[in-house]
Design an enzyme around this catalytic site. Sequence first.
Site, PDB file in Angstrom:
ATOM      1  N   ARG A 169       0.838  -1.222   0.000  1.00  0.00           N
ATOM      2  CA  ARG A 169       0.000   0.000   0.000  1.00  0.00           C
ATOM      3  C   ARG A 169       0.871   1.269   0.000  1.00  0.00           C
ATOM      4  O   ARG A 169       0.528   2.267   0.619  1.00  0.00           O
ATOM      5  CB  ARG A 169      -0.943   0.036   1.210  1.00  0.00           C
ATOM      6  CG  ARG A 169      -1.962  -1.051   1.261  1.00  0.00           C
ATOM      7  CD  ARG A 169      -2.956  -0.964   0.105  1.00  0.00           C
ATOM      8  NE  ARG A 169      -4.066  -1.865   0.327  1.00  0.00           N
ATOM      9  CZ  ARG A 169      -4.033  -3.166   0.059  1.00  0.00           C
ATOM     10  NH1 ARG A 169      -2.949  -3.713  -0.468  1.00  0.00           N
ATOM     11  NH2 ARG A 169      -5.087  -3.909   0.297  1.00  0.00           N
ATOM     12  N   SER A 245     -10.311  -0.617   4.146  1.00  0.00           N
ATOM     13  CA  SER A 245      -9.434  -0.783   5.315  1.00  0.00           C
ATOM     14  C   SER A 245      -8.919   0.576   5.761  1.00  0.00           C
ATOM     15  O   SER A 245      -8.341   1.312   4.961  1.00  0.00           O
ATOM     16  CB  SER A 245      -8.213  -1.636   4.955  1.00  0.00           C
ATOM     17  OG  SER A 245      -8.596  -2.906   4.507  1.00  0.00           O
ATOM     18  N   GLU A 341      -4.039   3.520   6.529  1.00  0.00           N
ATOM     19  CA  GLU A 341      -3.955   3.158   5.119  1.00  0.00           C
ATOM     20  C   GLU A 341      -4.647   4.240   4.303  1.00  0.00           C
ATOM     21  O   GLU A 341      -4.274   4.535   3.170  1.00  0.00           O
ATOM     22  CB  GLU A 341      -4.622   1.798   4.937  1.00  0.00           C
ATOM     23  CG  GLU A 341      -4.289   1.082   3.667  1.00  0.00           C
ATOM     24  CD  GLU A 341      -5.429   1.123   2.684  1.00  0.00           C
ATOM     25  OE1 GLU A 341      -5.185   0.870   1.515  1.00  0.00           O
ATOM     26  OE2 GLU A 341      -6.561   1.438   3.085  1.00  0.00           O
TER      27      GLU A 341
END
Length: 345
Positions: A169, A245, A341
């Site tokens: 990510r 998320s 995130e």
Amino acid sequence: MLKNNLIVENYTLKHHNTFGLDAQCGLFAQISSVEGARAVIKRYNPLKLPIHILGSGSNILFSKDFYGALIIKNYIRKIEIIRRDAETVWVLVGGGVLWHDLVLWTLNRGLSGLENLSLIPGTVGAAPIQNIGAYGVELADLLLNVEALHLETLDIHHFTKNDCAFGYRESVFKSKLKGQYLITKVMLQLSRNREVNIEYGDIRNTLANMNIDSNHITPTDVSNAVCNIRKAKLPDPAMIGNAGSFFKNPVILNQKWESLQNDFPEMPHYAVGTLEAKIPAAWLIEQCGWKGKRVGNTGCHARQPLVIVNYGGATGLEIMTHAENVQRSVRDKFGIELMQEVNVW
Ligand code: EPU
């Protein structure tokens, strides 16, 4: 719907972020080409206000209003096949294309590679920033290069996969070059008949439940299975505001994992190389009692606690405060730091 390349003043971003937060911005523009983006920036930003690029706002938390800023929504939406040989097809995709529309476009043409990444919210231009990933595949596995417009010089730059410095990510666009570029095009390398990857998570079981013959699994079958899993687990932002998320799964040293094992023998973990382990953030959050817990207008989702939701009327600040409380309890109980995130603006 605004006309492309037009600009509006004092505009709400409520319909441009999947949390549904009612942040205001001073100047908002939609662009559908590189020339359009250049024209908007030259004409409307002589004072060099901060520029923020929006895709579909599916991985963003607005913590404030943006009166002294220009927000540009990327609507560059062309998809073209650039080259093909017996095995491989090279597809050049505009940054404003919705990711799942691209997945369906490729599957309809018999191309494989993107099926595990089905139903990920967001645009193609946002995909390399985040290095989106799911069910054992990440964008970096399929990306060849990125074309991007530098927001100050207005020059086009090309980035090879290596230049993008992809991680979990992560990419150069989220670190060293943060906020400097509008991603105009992404080149992907797809296959005509790649073997499907069904090793991860529930894919195999879901395919069996769908009565798919295990000897003849197509990329479209895998895509349908992934869509079913995601729909069952993840809240639909159209129904309840969220950005997927909220935290990354933390990676800790094996040594630390071993010491935590004494107190929490049931803690799940996945090896990362030989020295580290990835711990599911969802498990840590659940253990701290946050799963399905509502606090005011926000909370951790009941099926997937890694997803923080807006039950309606939450402010960015309220969501941030909730996220910080979750981080604090995970830190206190496990000594593990959860990293966001989601991008906070
Ligand atoms: N778990 C729990 N309790 C729960 C849910 C999950 O303990 O309520 C634990 C279980 O041990 C489970 C593990 O978490 O085995 C992993 O759960 P899951 O497979 O749902 O995936 P995740 O690690 O929570 C990641 C990505 C998702 C992606 C899925 C599937 C991150 C931060 N998230 O979630 O991506 O869809 O894997 O590949 O890496 C996103 O980035 O927005 C996103 C949704």
